[in-house]
Design a protein around this motif. Sequence first.
Motif, PDB file in Angstrom:
ATOM      1  N   LEU A   1      -2.517  10.447  -4.661  1.00 26.59           N
ATOM      2  CA  LEU A   1      -1.210  10.131  -4.404  1.00 26.59           C
ATOM      3  C   LEU A   1      -0.293  10.301  -5.815  1.00 26.59           C
ATOM      4  O   LEU A   1       0.787  10.724  -5.717  1.00 26.59           O
ATOM      5  CB  LEU A   1      -1.153   8.405  -4.524  1.00 26.59           C
ATOM      6  CG  LEU A   1      -1.712   7.910  -3.236  1.00 26.59           C
ATOM      7  CD1 LEU A   1      -1.572   6.240  -2.946  1.00 26.59           C
ATOM      8  CD2 LEU A   1      -1.123   8.615  -1.837  1.00 26.59           C
ATOM      9  N   GLU A   2      -0.950  10.218  -7.075  1.00 23.27           N
ATOM     10  CA  GLU A   2      -0.279  10.516  -8.098  1.00 23.27           C
ATOM     11  C   GLU A   2       0.324  12.149  -8.256  1.00 23.27           C
ATOM     12  O   GLU A   2       1.275  12.438  -8.625  1.00 23.27           O
ATOM     13  CB  GLU A   2      -1.060  10.417  -9.421  1.00 23.27           C
ATOM     14  CG  GLU A   2      -1.224   8.840  -9.802  1.00 23.27           C
ATOM     15  CD  GLU A   2      -2.335   8.543 -10.576  1.00 23.27           C
ATOM     16  OE1 GLU A   2      -3.156   9.255 -10.925  1.00 23.27           O
ATOM     17  OE2 GLU A   2      -2.371   7.140 -10.747  1.00 23.27           O
ATOM     18  N   ALA A   3      -0.737  12.770  -7.522  1.00 27.53           N
ATOM     19  CA  ALA A   3      -0.286  14.353  -7.631  1.00 27.53           C
ATOM     20  C   ALA A   3       0.784  14.597  -6.737  1.00 27.53           C
ATOM     21  O   ALA A   3       1.546  15.555  -6.706  1.00 27.53           O
ATOM     22  CB  ALA A   3      -1.583  15.230  -6.819  1.00 27.53           C
ATOM     23  N   SER A   4       1.100  13.637  -5.781  1.00 29.64           N
ATOM     24  CA  SER A   4       2.418  13.735  -4.646  1.00 29.64           C
ATOM     25  C   SER A   4       3.510  13.019  -5.219  1.00 29.64           C
ATOM     26  O   SER A   4       4.265  12.618  -4.619  1.00 29.64           O
ATOM     27  CB  SER A   4       1.914  13.100  -3.348  1.00 29.64           C
ATOM     28  OG  SER A   4       0.602  13.917  -3.063  1.00 29.64           O
ATOM     29  N   GLY A   5       3.431  12.689  -6.478  1.00 25.29           N
ATOM     30  CA  GLY A   5       4.613  11.824  -7.175  1.00 25.29           C
ATOM     31  C   GLY A   5       4.684  10.510  -6.944  1.00 25.29           C
ATOM     32  O   GLY A   5       5.752   9.967  -7.242  1.00 25.29           O
ATOM     33  N   ILE A   6       3.608   9.737  -6.574  1.00 24.93           N
ATOM     34  CA  ILE A   6       3.639   8.174  -6.199  1.00 24.93           C
ATOM     35  C   ILE A   6       2.950   7.531  -7.452  1.00 24.93           C
ATOM     36  O   ILE A   6       1.793   8.108  -7.834  1.00 24.93           O
ATOM     37  CB  ILE A   6       3.176   8.179  -4.970  1.00 24.93           C
ATOM     38  CG1 ILE A   6       3.923   8.574  -4.025  1.00 24.93           C
ATOM     39  CG2 ILE A   6       2.524   6.632  -4.643  1.00 24.93           C
ATOM     40  CD1 ILE A   6       3.521   8.505  -2.570  1.00 24.93           C
ATOM     41  N   GLU A   7       3.574   6.747  -7.859  1.00 27.62           N
ATOM     42  CA  GLU A   7       3.037   5.804  -9.037  1.00 27.62           C
ATOM     43  C   GLU A   7       2.353   4.725  -8.587  1.00 27.62           C
ATOM     44  O   GLU A   7       2.606   4.314  -7.589  1.00 27.62           O
ATOM     45  CB  GLU A   7       4.072   5.232 -10.012  1.00 27.62           C
ATOM     46  CG  GLU A   7       3.685   4.373 -11.044  1.00 27.62           C
ATOM     47  CD  GLU A   7       4.806   3.655 -11.546  1.00 27.62           C
ATOM     48  OE1 GLU A   7       4.377   2.803 -12.414  1.00 27.62           O
ATOM     49  OE2 GLU A   7       5.812   3.786 -11.055  1.00 27.62           O
ATOM     50  N   VAL A   8       0.980   4.665  -8.910  1.00 28.50           N
ATOM     51  CA  VAL A   8       0.112   3.680  -8.504  1.00 28.50           C
ATOM     52  C   VAL A   8      -0.521   2.712  -9.500  1.00 28.50           C
ATOM     53  O   VAL A   8      -0.877   3.349 -10.509  1.00 28.50           O
ATOM     54  CB  VAL A   8      -1.165   4.208  -8.049  1.00 28.50           C
ATOM     55  CG1 VAL A   8      -2.104   3.228  -7.036  1.00 28.50           C
ATOM     56  CG2 VAL A   8      -1.176   5.371  -6.783  1.00 28.50           C
ATOM     57  N   VAL A   9      -0.231   1.521  -9.387  1.00 27.18           N
ATOM     58  CA  VAL A   9      -0.650   0.448 -10.389  1.00 27.18           C
ATOM     59  C   VAL A   9      -1.902  -0.216  -9.894  1.00 27.18           C
ATOM     60  O   VAL A   9      -1.668  -1.063  -8.884  1.00 27.18           O
ATOM     61  CB  VAL A   9       0.470  -0.464 -10.862  1.00 27.18           C
ATOM     62  CG1 VAL A   9      -0.167  -1.378 -11.842  1.00 27.18           C
ATOM     63  CG2 VAL A   9       1.600   0.350 -11.530  1.00 27.18           C
ATOM     64  N   ASP A  10      -3.060  -0.121 -10.352  1.00 29.49           N
ATOM     65  CA  ASP A  10      -4.218  -0.957 -10.005  1.00 29.49           C
ATOM     66  C   ASP A  10      -3.809  -2.471 -10.537  1.00 29.49           C
ATOM     67  O   ASP A  10      -3.717  -2.665 -11.651  1.00 29.49           O
ATOM     68  CB  ASP A  10      -5.520  -0.591 -10.675  1.00 29.49           C
ATOM     69  CG  ASP A  10      -6.073   0.664  -9.792  1.00 29.49           C
ATOM     70  OD1 ASP A  10      -5.997   0.570  -8.418  1.00 29.49           O
ATOM     71  OD2 ASP A  10      -6.638   1.543 -10.171  1.00 29.49           O
ATOM     72  N   THR A  11      -3.845  -3.547  -9.766  1.00 30.63           N
ATOM     73  CA  THR A  11      -3.517  -4.777 -10.262  1.00 30.63           C
ATOM     74  C   THR A  11      -4.500  -5.892 -10.412  1.00 30.63           C
ATOM     75  O   THR A  11      -4.074  -6.981 -10.911  1.00 30.63           O
ATOM     76  CB  THR A  11      -2.309  -5.397  -9.118  1.00 30.63           C
ATOM     77  OG1 THR A  11      -3.027  -5.405  -7.879  1.00 30.63           O
ATOM     78  CG2 THR A  11      -1.188  -4.465  -9.050  1.00 30.63           C
ATOM     79  N   ASP A  12      -5.435  -5.480 -10.102  1.00 30.19           N
ATOM     80  CA  ASP A  12      -6.783  -6.389 -10.368  1.00 30.19           C
ATOM     81  C   ASP A  12      -7.061  -5.968 -11.966  1.00 30.19           C
ATOM     82  O   ASP A  12      -6.835  -5.096 -12.603  1.00 30.19           O
ATOM     83  CB  ASP A  12      -8.136  -6.010  -9.746  1.00 30.19           C
ATOM     84  CG  ASP A  12      -9.135  -6.697 -10.362  1.00 30.19           C
ATOM     85  OD1 ASP A  12      -9.546  -7.682 -10.073  1.00 30.19           O
ATOM     86  OD2 ASP A  12      -9.846  -6.031 -11.203  1.00 30.19           O
ATOM     87  N   LEU A  13      -6.991  -7.227 -12.898  1.00 31.01           N
ATOM     88  CA  LEU A  13      -6.930  -6.931 -14.263  1.00 31.01           C
ATOM     89  C   LEU A  13      -8.164  -6.083 -15.013  1.00 31.01           C
ATOM     90  O   LEU A  13      -7.879  -4.984 -15.560  1.00 31.01           O
ATOM     91  CB  LEU A  13      -7.224  -8.114 -15.096  1.00 31.01           C
ATOM     92  CG  LEU A  13      -7.442  -8.151 -16.742  1.00 31.01           C
ATOM     93  CD1 LEU A  13      -6.280  -7.723 -17.138  1.00 31.01           C
ATOM     94  CD2 LEU A  13      -7.494  -9.504 -17.102  1.00 31.01           C
ATOM     95  N   GLY A  14      -9.172  -6.070 -14.145  1.00 31.21           N
ATOM     96  CA  GLY A  14     -10.250  -5.129 -14.624  1.00 31.21           C
ATOM     97  C   GLY A  14     -10.196  -3.733 -14.198  1.00 31.21           C
ATOM     98  O   GLY A  14     -10.207  -2.932 -15.084  1.00 31.21           O
ATOM     99  N   GLU A  15      -9.655  -3.623 -13.078  1.00 30.88           N
ATOM    100  CA  GLU A  15      -9.298  -2.225 -12.635  1.00 30.88           C
ATOM    101  C   GLU A  15      -8.234  -1.695 -13.390  1.00 30.88           C
ATOM    102  O   GLU A  15      -8.079  -0.558 -13.630  1.00 30.88           O
ATOM    103  CB  GLU A  15      -8.913  -2.267 -11.121  1.00 30.88           C
ATOM    104  CG  GLU A  15     -10.261  -2.390 -10.220  1.00 30.88           C
ATOM    105  CD  GLU A  15     -10.040  -1.605  -9.044  1.00 30.88           C
ATOM    106  OE1 GLU A  15     -11.115  -1.007  -8.763  1.00 30.88           O
ATOM    107  OE2 GLU A  15      -8.901  -1.577  -8.435  1.00 30.88           O
ATOM    108  N   ARG A  16      -7.271  -2.574 -13.928  1.00 24.94           N
ATOM    109  CA  ARG A  16      -5.888  -2.151 -14.717  1.00 24.94           C
ATOM    110  C   ARG A  16      -6.523  -1.518 -15.987  1.00 24.94           C
ATOM    111  O   ARG A  16      -5.956  -0.512 -16.538  1.00 24.94           O
ATOM    112  CB  ARG A  16      -5.092  -3.068 -14.797  1.00 24.94           C
ATOM    113  CG  ARG A  16      -3.674  -2.675 -15.316  1.00 24.94           C
ATOM    114  CD  ARG A  16      -2.976  -1.421 -14.878  1.00 24.94           C
ATOM    115  NE  ARG A  16      -1.788  -0.976 -15.427  1.00 24.94           N
ATOM    116  CZ  ARG A  16      -1.328   0.147 -15.187  1.00 24.94           C
ATOM    117  NH1 ARG A  16      -1.873   1.214 -14.503  1.00 24.94           N
ATOM    118  NH2 ARG A  16      -0.108   0.361 -15.817  1.00 24.94           N
ATOM    119  N   ILE A  17      -7.550  -2.288 -16.636  1.00 20.02           N
ATOM    120  CA  ILE A  17      -8.187  -1.999 -17.861  1.00 20.02           C
ATOM    121  C   ILE A  17      -8.766  -0.625 -17.917  1.00 20.02           C
ATOM    122  O   ILE A  17      -8.374   0.345 -18.493  1.00 20.02           O
ATOM    123  CB  ILE A  17      -9.237  -2.857 -18.322  1.00 20.02           C
ATOM    124  CG1 ILE A  17      -8.502  -4.243 -18.660  1.00 20.02           C
ATOM    125  CG2 ILE A  17      -9.835  -2.463 -19.485  1.00 20.02           C
ATOM    126  CD1 ILE A  17      -9.597  -5.408 -18.745  1.00 20.02           C
TER     127      ILE A  17
END
Lengths: 246, 457, 170
Positions: free
Chosen positions: B120-136
């Motif tokens: 998705l990022e390669a297609s210009g979409i910003e992805v935020v992982d929102t589980d704290l551990g995943e965000r870390i």
Amino acid sequence: MRVALAVPCYVDQLRPQAARATMVLLERLGCDVSLAFDAPCCGQPMFNAGVVSAARDAASTWAASSAAFDFIVMPSGSCTHHVRHHLPGIVGSDEGAHAARVTFELCEFIAGPLGTPQLAGRFPHRVAMHLGCHARRGLRLGGSSELHEPPGGPMHTLLAGLDGLTLVPLDRPDECCGFGGSFAVGEPDVSVAMGRDRLTDITAHGAEVMVSSDPSCLLHLEGIARRGAPALRTLHIAELLEEATR
Amino acid sequence: MNGGHPEAAATFLRDAPRAAWHDDSLWFMRERRDRATALPEWESLRTAGAALKAHAMSRLGELLEQFERQATANGVTVHWARDAAEHNSVVLGILQGAGATRVAKSKSMLTEECGLNPFLEASGIEVVDTDLGERIVQLAHEPPSHIVIPAIHWKKEEIGELFHRTMGTAKGESSPDALAAAARHHLRDALLHANAAITGANAIVAETGGVVVCTNEGNADLGMHSAPVHIACVGIEKVIATRDDLGVLLRILARSATGQPVTAYTTHVTSPRPGAAMHVVLVDNGRTARLADAEMRSALHCIRCGACLNTCPVYRRSGGYSYGHVIQGPIGAILAPAVDLSAHRSLPFASTLCGSCGDVCPVRIDIPAQLLAWRSRSAAAGTLPSGYATIFALLGRVLSSQGNFARTGRWGRRALRWIPAAWLSGRWNPWTRSGRELPLAPTESFRESMRREGRLP
Amino acid sequence: MTARDAILGAIRAAAVPPASAAPALTAPAATAGSPDMHEEFLRVLGTVGGRGVVRRADQSLDQALAALLGDDRDGAVIVRGRFAVAENAAVYVDAADLEARTQVVLPEHLVLVVPFDAMVPTMHEAVRLMPATSACGWFLSGPSKTADIEQALVVGAQGSRTLRVIFDVA
């Protein structure tokens, strides 16, 4: 009662005293011990390494040797587990099924077919019990903490029944020691790390003696203890019971 | 993978205090699980868990179609994807159709498996992982090292440093309360301003057409109920038949995973809220091949609780990355070979076969049996660890008769006694190299002594 | 061939033999017949970071709320819970009773008011009480929390910082 003593390959070569203690103990308990069981190995090392074809000859020799006996006793939980649960599938004959039916781990045999769950004996030491994982979770010869079972099992009962013996509690009573057959050499770093942790748990609780019904666990733990915990005495359950009932 | 698991594990163990800390952290989880599962009916719950999964696998097609009918009637759009690439392009298509450029994603091992984020990022979409551990781990550009506790390998001081760099928290701040508070602010912002939410699913229920999502943080709910578009990415093996099955699943999942009686948020969503859209993407990506493999089929029962990782003495002492696969630990070691046996050839051997994983598994997957089965398939496929085929074939010959064995044993013991220990214990010898002495060789084998005493001919 | 057809075809080709459904399970008598499920609920709620009370006969609901919330009254959102589950301190909330679905997770302080008699022992009974036509429903057990930083429990991750339950005697 006539029983055949089956001596696992590495016990015959590297821990003959465990085999001798098993024989002496069984005779002391009134058994007529035959040494005519003539197969060196049940095939487990090859089978667990995935090389099932290489396990076939050893397992077949084993199964054929079992035909003449109604009871076969082995001083090893791990080998007994293999004979009972895997060998019949490897050899695929009635002989294999017979071997699985008549083969017992030593403590299991003493408490079960022999009908003596407790022995009169004395062993005035602080002892840590290491039941091998194949005996515990494979043969269910001791409680598994995962299943919320009390420690129990024939080896535990035999030890607890000896005069003067104190079973030391461990922080992780049923953690694996890290031997694991080919794992010991395939994954040496994790294997030794696990063994060290096991020994630390045992020595931290003031055990003078560590006892196991699995000589393979002993082989591994002794090798580590000789560097890190030289004061710890390591015994096979047959050796301890033989000494306690002299 | 060059050295595979053994080499990665050796590297992990080089920092001994850290390895001990990792082991303790996971043992703590194992003990929490033990307390939470100490119910009189626990073993029957495990049996019910195994049965409901086996039942669902035996009616998989039927249940997926029932789910699709229900969900469609409820206003949900159901998509199907054969593999990771198709999954990723379906998700991208939905996002582009909705004009979404900012995605808040909650925990989903399936999207990790499919490599969705980088796609998705390669297609210009910003992805935020929102589980704290995943965000870390996302901020650190790492994959999760544990399926339930993605940042289990991170120390709080390191997280403090990471957050200082990426979120502007005070230098040196390492209290979990303060760091979690900063993350709350940062993640709520991402969750409330995203124009699409992606979640996984702990189950989908054929009877209700519902998607079930369990979290403790509430991130999945904040995302899916705020954004105009919710996409649930679901492996086809997640379908269960009835809400009764859901009752069993919810009793075993959190108890096994984190030692809680249930997660803080258990969401059963069947329809989009008015004005919003909801999509479910049903993904195969190798699962039907697993289904056709009777010997290994039950690995599909896995509910991703992580209990087998926490209890595994090898996982605890080698870390998640040593597995080189999106799913780690014992369950990873039986899933990865199905993806690529040659690449993951070391994983079936990354176990002592102690059996603990099988005893904690809430759906009774016989993991040790499948590890053994993969070992024997490795032999057939020629992908055994180097040297195994030759060594064990030779050993098999030696051990097949008493005569061969006695001769070899005698020479072996002589070698142990006569060859200098320093040479036998060289770097080449894996038995001794990590701190373990060779056995002391007796002069006589048991059988030799019995012959000498006349008890054997 | 569509992906759908390919996947369903592969499943058919796998020809998995039938397997019977999961055995019906209810909690053993010890839990199900527990004399005070409310006591068990409140005990478990405490262990998951929540707080709860049973409204006393001499209190109005407002008084009970005031006593339970104290200074957290501002920023508190009160929603209806349909029923409670003793074994895990979960309260079932249905979207039909909410102004917005985010109400279960967005407020700083969440209060669930549950009829006193609406209590089941375990999830086995609970799933059967979920409304058949529910668009969205939740089992909420305690406030939002995380243990992702060195497994230290932090209450108030992304969702509500506090969760309180009032059992209301109708």
